[in-house]
Design an enzyme around this catalytic site. Structure first.
Site, PDB file in Angstrom:
ATOM      1  N   THR A 120       0.867  -1.182   0.000  1.00 16.67           N
ATOM      2  CA  THR A 120       0.000   0.000   0.000  1.00 16.67           C
ATOM      3  C   THR A 120       0.901   1.228   0.000  1.00 16.67           C
ATOM      4  OG1 THR A 120      -1.613  -1.225   1.239  1.00 16.67           O
ATOM      5  CG2 THR A 120      -1.884   1.159   1.211  1.00 16.67           C
ATOM      6  N   GLU A 156      -3.782  -4.877  -2.910  1.00 10.76           N
ATOM      7  CA  GLU A 156      -4.123  -6.146  -2.266  1.00 10.76           C
ATOM      8  C   GLU A 156      -5.283  -5.910  -1.302  1.00 10.76           C
ATOM      9  OE1 GLU A 156      -2.734  -9.314  -2.711  1.00 10.76           O
ATOM     10  OE2 GLU A 156      -4.622  -9.436  -1.633  1.00 10.76           O
ATOM     11  N   GLU A 160      -5.708 -10.492   7.071  1.00  8.84           N
ATOM     12  CA  GLU A 160      -4.935 -11.463   7.826  1.00  8.84           C
ATOM     13  C   GLU A 160      -5.906 -12.470   8.440  1.00  8.84           C
ATOM     14  OE1 GLU A 160      -2.139  -9.632  10.500  1.00  8.84           O
ATOM     15  OE2 GLU A 160      -1.544  -8.214   8.953  1.00  8.84           O
ATOM     16  N   CYS A 283      -3.238  -1.870   9.026  1.00  4.26           N
ATOM     17  CA  CYS A 283      -3.759  -1.242   7.803  1.00  4.26           C
ATOM     18  C   CYS A 283      -4.709  -0.065   8.040  1.00  4.26           C
ATOM     19  CB  CYS A 283      -4.464  -2.289   6.958  1.00  4.26           C
ATOM     20  SG  CYS A 283      -3.380  -3.666   6.603  1.00  4.26           S
ATOM     21  N   ARG A 350       0.377  -5.629  15.683  1.00  6.23           N
ATOM     22  CA  ARG A 350       0.496  -4.228  15.293  1.00  6.23           C
ATOM     23  C   ARG A 350      -0.825  -3.498  15.557  1.00  6.23           C
ATOM     24  NH1 ARG A 350       2.897  -4.899   9.393  1.00  6.23           N
ATOM     25  NH2 ARG A 350       1.618  -6.764   9.545  1.00  6.23           N
TER      26      ARG A 350
HETATM   27  C1  UGA Z   1      -7.825  -5.005   6.197  1.00  2.00           C
HETATM   28  C2  UGA Z   1      -8.836  -5.087   5.051  1.00  2.00           C
HETATM   29  O1  UGA Z   1     -10.029  -5.755   5.506  1.00  2.00           O
HETATM   30  C3  UGA Z   1      -8.261  -5.834   3.858  1.00  2.00           C
HETATM   31  O2  UGA Z   1      -9.181  -5.817   2.775  1.00  2.00           O
HETATM   32  C4  UGA Z   1      -6.954  -5.147   3.446  1.00  2.00           C
HETATM   33  O3  UGA Z   1      -6.316  -5.844   2.386  1.00  2.00           O
HETATM   34  C5  UGA Z   1      -6.002  -5.099   4.639  1.00  2.00           C
HETATM   35  O4  UGA Z   1      -6.631  -4.405   5.725  1.00  2.00           O
HETATM   36  C6  UGA Z   1      -4.748  -4.375   4.209  1.00  2.00           C
HETATM   37  O5  UGA Z   1      -4.835  -3.195   3.846  1.00  2.00           O
HETATM   38  O6  UGA Z   1      -3.681  -5.005   4.143  1.00  2.00           O
HETATM   39  P1  UGA Z   1      -6.972  -6.704   8.100  1.00  2.00           P
HETATM   40  O7  UGA Z   1      -6.456  -5.463   8.759  1.00  2.00           O
HETATM   41  O8  UGA Z   1      -6.056  -7.854   7.896  1.00  2.00           O
HETATM   42  O9  UGA Z   1      -7.557  -6.337   6.629  1.00  2.00           O
HETATM   43  O10 UGA Z   1      -8.200  -7.270   8.940  1.00  2.00           O
HETATM   44  P2  UGA Z   1      -9.778  -6.946   9.024  1.00  2.00           P
HETATM   45  O11 UGA Z   1     -10.503  -8.214   8.969  1.00  2.00           O
HETATM   46  O12 UGA Z   1     -10.156  -5.900   8.065  1.00  2.00           O
HETATM   47  O13 UGA Z   1      -9.903  -6.369  10.508  1.00  2.00           O
HETATM   48  C7  UGA Z   1      -9.338  -5.119  10.893  1.00  2.00           C
HETATM   49  C8  UGA Z   1      -9.773  -4.756  12.293  1.00  2.00           C
HETATM   50  O14 UGA Z   1     -11.147  -4.387  12.315  1.00  2.00           O
HETATM   51  C9  UGA Z   1      -9.618  -5.883  13.317  1.00  2.00           C
HETATM   52  O15 UGA Z   1      -9.069  -5.362  14.501  1.00  2.00           O
HETATM   53  C10 UGA Z   1     -11.033  -6.360  13.537  1.00  2.00           C
HETATM   54  O16 UGA Z   1     -11.223  -6.902  14.827  1.00  2.00           O
HETATM   55  C11 UGA Z   1     -11.807  -5.066  13.363  1.00  2.00           C
HETATM   56  N1  UGA Z   1     -13.222  -5.280  12.963  1.00  2.00           N
HETATM   57  C12 UGA Z   1     -13.511  -5.877  11.768  1.00  2.00           C
HETATM   58  C13 UGA Z   1     -14.250  -4.835  13.789  1.00  2.00           C
HETATM   59  O17 UGA Z   1     -14.004  -4.274  14.862  1.00  2.00           O
HETATM   60  N2  UGA Z   1     -15.544  -5.011  13.386  1.00  2.00           N
HETATM   61  C14 UGA Z   1     -15.863  -5.603  12.205  1.00  2.00           C
HETATM   62  O18 UGA Z   1     -17.066  -5.726  11.906  1.00  2.00           O
HETATM   63  C15 UGA Z   1     -14.821  -6.058  11.380  1.00  2.00           C
END
Ligand code: UGA
Length: 454
Positions: A120, A156, A160, A283, A350
């Site tokens: 990114t 991307e 995770e 992210c 992180r």
């Molecule tokens: C996020 C994006 O979802 C991906 O599409 C993107 O590729 C990635 O960042 C990136 O830029 O590399 P990620 O950070 O791995 O992915 O995980 P997420 O599933 O998006 O969760 C992020 C955070 O949001 C977590 O702490 C999760 O607990 C929180 N979350 C997620 C909530 O609090 N509520 C939700 O409904 C969903």
């Protein structure tokens, strides 16, 4: 096709494993000898479900190197998937990106290669990377780079914990380039994914609803902005439900039902409306900060994105406030945190809410006991001096604590013998930071159940 991937973080190694599984010849490059040694030994530097299995299945198409020499000279596609960690002022550190671009210019020796930004990167980086590759190429080869390479952006979208499935069965593939030949090369590279013609690995079956994957082919700047706009939208969806959650709490509404009730409207969608402690990870925080900062360079403000960040910050404070509300005095209390990773199925710490919450509680004079199913080792390495007590089981965490906080909704925490945990605790308070536990059941076991939003 011959593919080289620079950087073996989440994005690099996932891309490598998937492309090699699809039959491409992949070379993964990382200057970190420890990571490369692990990969050569069939192990992975990160915890990601099924990654070891996929790397093993794709082994004959995979090579691992620590140097560019001999690893990129005749590649058809070179992915740059290096880290762009935030600097002290919040802007991304582009050192590794620039090193990779220069390394490509120095070592590429074929006719034509597509250099793909997969990390990114700030909007406009495509052009910048192009100029670095060109400069370095001309310096080392003594002739013009014209026609030998082109830069594309291929953001991307993997998460995770579900990185492999997100990569093999994506909602869309985005390719940004101003050059027809690059688009064609990347189209051929991704064809098995776009057409879903590959045989799925047995442990990552193709979801029933997955059909042909849409390809968005666009200019460089649009592809770069798509990545930021997507992450910011997901982040603000979470902050929105958390904001509504605060009101739900006041008026006595159930935020889980509210989220379902609005999410079933197809225009809104049910996903990313899980209220709780808020987002963490490498992210959302970094990308929303970068978006606001890029806008500032153009004399624009982004109040919606800025508000989403502020709400997310407050959610962590609310955990401490809620504990204070329940226990009245925090000094001398013993608090157990279940979950350290920023989300389940990863060992990534992180920007993990657990770290912030543990610090705030320790600062207030609490004894903090912690547990995570996979992130304990990483926690001890990175935060061992914080003063938290590391426990080997959730039962050990519960022993004699004044309250338990569910910070990360690992499946195994939902399935704990909560009745047995209750018996070990000094007072039976559970703060469900992810609204993931069964309130009625816990109440039956004598718990005072506290949700974080609603
Ligand atoms: C996020 C994006 O979802 C991906 O599409 C993107 O590729 C990635 O960042 C990136 O830029 O590399 P990620 O950070 O791995 O992915 O995980 P997420 O599933 O998006 O969760 C992020 C955070 O949001 C977590 O702490 C999760 O607990 C929180 N979350 C997620 C909530 O609090 N509520 C939700 O409904 C969903």
């Amino acid at each position: 096709m011959k593919v080289s991937i620079i950087g073996t973080g989440y994005v690099g190694i996932t891309t490598g494993a998937c492309l090699a599984y699809l039959g491409h010849e992949v070379t993964c490059i990382d200057s970190d000898e420890r990571k490369i040694a692990l990969l050569r030994a069939g192990k992975t530097p990160i915890y990601e479900p099924f990654l070891t299995e996929l790397l093993a299945d794709a082994q004959r198409n995979l090579r691992y190197c620590t140097k560019y020499a001999g690893a990129i000279q005749d590649a058809d596609v070179i992915f740059i998937a290096v880290g762009t960690p935030p600097l002290a002022d919040g802007s991304p550190d582009l050192r590794y990106l620039s090193q990779a671009a220069r390394g490509i210019g120095e070592h590429y020796a074929g006719d034509f290669v597509v250099v793909v930004n997969k990390s990114t990167v700030p909007i406009g980086s495509g052009n910048w990377v192009g100029s670095l590759v060109r400069e370095s190429y001309e310096q080392h080869h003594g002739h013009k780079a014209n026609g030998h390479f082109s830069v594309a952006s291929n953001p991307e979208f993997l998460r995770e914990g579900t990185a492999l499935s997100d990569s093999l069965y994506p909602d869309r593939v985005v390719i940004g380039s101003d050059d027809e030949r690059s688009l064609e090369t990347l189209y051929s590279l991704y064809r098995p994914i776009l057409d879903q013609t590959f045989a799925p690995p047995p442990y990552l079956p193709r979801p029933e609803e997955v059909g042909a994957v849409p390809l968005i082919s666009t200019d460089l700047a649009s592809a770069e902005l798509i990545k930021y706009a997507a992450n910011a939208f997901l982040a603000l969806k979470i902050s929105y439900i958390n904001e509504i959650g605060q009101l739900a709490e006041k008026v006595g509404a159930d935020i889980i039902q509210v989220a379902k009730g609005i999410g079933l409207d197809a225009r809104i969608g049910t996903r990313f409306l899980q209220a709780g402690i808020g987002w963490g990870g490498s992210c959302f925080g970094k990308d929303t900060a970068a978006l606001v900062s890029t806008a500032t360079e153009y004399n624009l403000s982004m109040p919606i994105v800025a508000a989403a960040r502020e709400i997310n910050r407050r959610q962590r404070d609310r955990v401490v406030e809620k504990l204070l509300g329940e226990l009245k005095i925090l000094k001398g209390r013993s608090i157990g945190l279940l979950g350290l990773a920023f989300k389940p199925n990863t060992d990534d710490l992180r920007e993990a809410p657990a770290i912030d919450i543990a610090r705030k509680l320790i600062d207030r004079g609490c004894k903090v006991k912690v547990h995570d199913p996979v992130a304990m080792e990483r926690f001890q390495q990175e935060y061992g001096d914080m003063g938290a007590v590391c426990c080997t089981t959730p039962e050990e965490v519960a022993d004699d604590v004044d309250a338990l906080v569910l910070v990360t909704e690992w499946q195994q925490y939902r399935e704990l013998d909560w009745e047995a945990l209750a018996a070990k605790m000094r007072s039976r308070i559970v703060l469900d930071g992810r609204n993931a536990l069964d309130r009625a059941r816990l109440t039956r076991f004598g718990f005072r159940y506290v949700g974080v939003a609603g």
